[in-house]
Design an enzyme around this catalytic site. Structure first.
Site, PDB file in Angstrom:
ATOM      1  N   ASN A   1       2.825  -0.718  -3.136  1.00 55.57           N
ATOM      2  CA  ASN A   1       1.842  -1.292  -4.058  1.00 55.57           C
ATOM      3  C   ASN A   1       2.551  -1.617  -5.369  1.00 55.57           C
ATOM      4  OD1 ASN A   1       0.693   0.773  -2.170  1.00 55.57           O
ATOM      5  ND2 ASN A   1      -1.200  -0.221  -2.799  1.00 55.57           N
TER       6      ASN A   1
ATOM      7  N   GLU B   1      -0.752   1.684   4.032  1.00 61.79           N
ATOM      8  CA  GLU B   1      -1.713   2.499   3.291  1.00 61.79           C
ATOM      9  C   GLU B   1      -2.825   2.922   4.251  1.00 61.79           C
ATOM     10  OE1 GLU B   1      -5.189   1.029   0.323  1.00 61.79           O
ATOM     11  OE2 GLU B   1      -3.139   0.589  -0.351  1.00 61.79           O
TER      12      GLU B   1
ATOM     13  N   HIS C   1      -1.927  -8.432  -3.361  1.00 63.27           N
ATOM     14  CA  HIS C   1      -0.724  -8.173  -4.146  1.00 63.27           C
ATOM     15  C   HIS C   1       0.079  -9.446  -4.401  1.00 63.27           C
ATOM     16  CE1 HIS C   1      -0.724  -3.884  -2.177  1.00 63.27           C
ATOM     17  NE2 HIS C   1      -1.668  -4.014  -3.106  1.00 63.27           N
TER      18      HIS C   1
END
Length: 542
Positions: A519, A398, A481
């Protein structure tokens, strides 16, 4: 959506279908600058209450379960450990900015624990009053796990990157799940329900607030890596107005890590808003479930503590529920189930409970660019792009903001990697801990290096060594996460039913064995849509 490289083509259908009934953006049918609306205004659950369905947690999985159960005619009560986040503070805002953390920022800490602990050689954490703030930095042996605390769970504090995994990667994510169903039905349903959209590429190319991402694109492409736009749940029209000066700044005011006051479509404004509109869903914030056990008359006895904003317990309540859905997040669900098995409250849980936990391969790093590659003093806190080297190097990176308000000449990244290491929750000394070793992050670092070593070599740049400590390159101490701990088709059956205890279900990220390749929240949402549909049809219909 964008160039579609990072996402399944199944996601694209949602850019053509508008999510209307009871949802929409944070603006919806109201005026600009709307503050977060209360997720529930009803009285908290009472001692001795009986509920048909009790949902522990108000994050993605729990919100899906509550909505679909309510639509099926089932009354639902949701238990949330964090606050409702529906009341402004003395500054008129519900949430504080990333650059100015205050008492609202952290869950029961007296000092902030920011993911970037240092900047330009100086520590940046500060003392704060102890309060039930929005972000929990929960420390285990070898890792800190960041989690949202409040009605809406992780949707309150994440960057909103709503990424559907590539179809070819799905078999490694959830091998027991039919991919055709997920990509034809449940991923589309999740993306619609979440209000997913994609940045306007033409605006991206011209706006000051994404200069950092354009630099990231240039460097990625010069080194031969695919740069991809990724979907998000921010209201992009609102962000354009922020940039134009016609709307109150939110993403452009450094708001994300500790909540976003205006443009972000959190669960408060999507699934939970629709659930509340049914009239069948109530939520008790600042309540914590401590025990679940079989009730003598059928169903389950649930013990719940009511909390103060300083973390104290003001009441302990015992309620009964016909069915209980564990949706406290990967860590919360796993810790509770491990405790309940070890203490004998739920003795028939199997040996898979607590296993298969992973960090989604998270690792962070920064690069120091040349003076001719400024990344911009104004940076949107909403990521909209990534670098995809999953097939060749096992990493999706990201392109993240570094919203300091000053020019840093730095590119910053959160990488998701194919790290194979898995931890396990266990009960010892009257508490649950997670066995994880910082050394287990090395595969993630090696995979991230397949991108950033090459970029540095091509650009003649170096890694930043001032963000995570003194002369430390990699943020290998954390995850945003958390996944696993009650893995689908192992700790549960193939739709989240806990083995040995009919009427108990897991419906959150604890079901996913450690990695989603991107994600994770769209996958958590889609899996919950799949599972609750089957549960309602098979367990609740006559």
């Amino acid at each position: 959506m964008g160039d579609g490289t990072a996402c399944s083509s199944g996601t694209a259908a949602f850019s053509r279908r508008r999510f209307i009934a009871g949802t929409g953006s944070i603006l919806g049918a109201t005026a600009l600058g709307l503050r977060a609306t209360p997720a529930a205004a009803a009285a908290p659950i009472g001692n001795g209450a009986h509920v048909p369905a009790l949902v522990i947690g108000t994050g993605y999985g729990g919100s899906v379960a509550a909505l679909r159960l309510a639509q099926a005619g089932v009354d639902v009560h949701m238990i949330e450990m964090g606050m409702a986040w529906d009341t402004p503070g003395s500054d008129g805002k519900i949430f504080c900015a990333t650059t100015a953390p205050d008492y609202r920022s952290y869950w029961l800490r007296t000092k902030t624990k920011q993911p970037l602990s240092n900047f330009l050689g100086f520590p940046i954490d500060r003392e704060i009053p102890k309060y039930t703030g929005i972000l929990d930095a929960e420390d285990f042996s070898g890792i800190t796990v960041y989690q949202g605390r409040g009605v809406g769970g992780g949707s309150l504090v994440n960057g909103g990157m709503a990424v559907t995994p590539r179809r070819e990667n799905f078999g490694a994510v959830l091998p027991s799940v039919n991919a055709d169903e997920m990509y034809n039905v449940y991923y589309p349903r999740a993306n619609t329900g979440l209000g997913v959209g994609t940045i306007d590429p033409a605006w991206f190319d011209t706006t000051d607030c994404y200069q950092f991402a354009r630099v990231g694109r240039k460097h990625a492409q010069r080194s031969g890596f695919p740069f991809v736009f990724v979907p998000d749940v921010y209201d992009w029209d609102y962000m354009k107005r922020e940039a134009a000066g016609t709307a109150t700044r939110s993403a452009l005011a450094g708001e994300i890590l500790y909540g976003n006051n205006h443009g972000k479509k959190t669960l408060q404004h999507t699934y939970l808003a629709r659930a509340k509109a049914t009239g069948r869903v109530n939520i008790s914030p600042l309540h914590r479930v401590t025990s679940v056990s079989a009730a003598s008359g059928g169903g389950y006895t649930v013990v719940i503590e009511q909390l103060t904003t300083s973390g104290g317990v003001t009441a302990t309540k015992t309620v009964t529920a016909d069915r209980v859905f564990f949706a406290a997040g990967s860590v919360g669900t796993s810790k509770l189930l491990v405790k309940l098995k070890a203490t004998g409250a739920l003795p028939n849980l199997n040996s898979e409970v607590g296993k298969g936990w992973g960090d989604n391969g998270n690792v962070m790093c920064g690069r120091a660019n040349h003076m001719w590659d400024p990344t911009g003093a104004l940076q949107s806190t909403i990521p909209c792009s990534g670098i995809d080297n999953w097939a060749a190097g096992g990493v999706f990176a990201e392109v993240a903001p570094l919203p300091t308000g000053i020019e840093t000449y730095a590119s910053f990244y959160l990488s998701i990697t194919k790290n194979p290491n898995r931890g396990q929750f266990s009960w010892s000394g009257g508490k649950v801990d997670l066995n994880w070793q910082t050394a287990w992050k090395q595969p993630a670092i090696d995979m991230a290096k397949t991108i950033f070593d090459k970029i540095n070599s091509k650009e003649g740049t170096i890694y930043r060594t001032d963000l995570f400590g003194t002369y430390k390159i990699w943020g290998d101490h954390l995850t945003y996460h958390p996944l696993g701990g009650a893995v689908l088709n192992k700790a549960t059956d193939n739709h989240g039913r806990l083995h040995g205890h009919p009427g108990l279900y897991v419906i959150d990220g604890a079901l996913i064995p450690g990695n989603t390749s991107v994600n994770p929240f769209v996958t958590i949402t889609a899996l919950a849509e799949r599972n609750i549909e089957k549960i309602i049809a098979a367990d609740l219909r006559p």
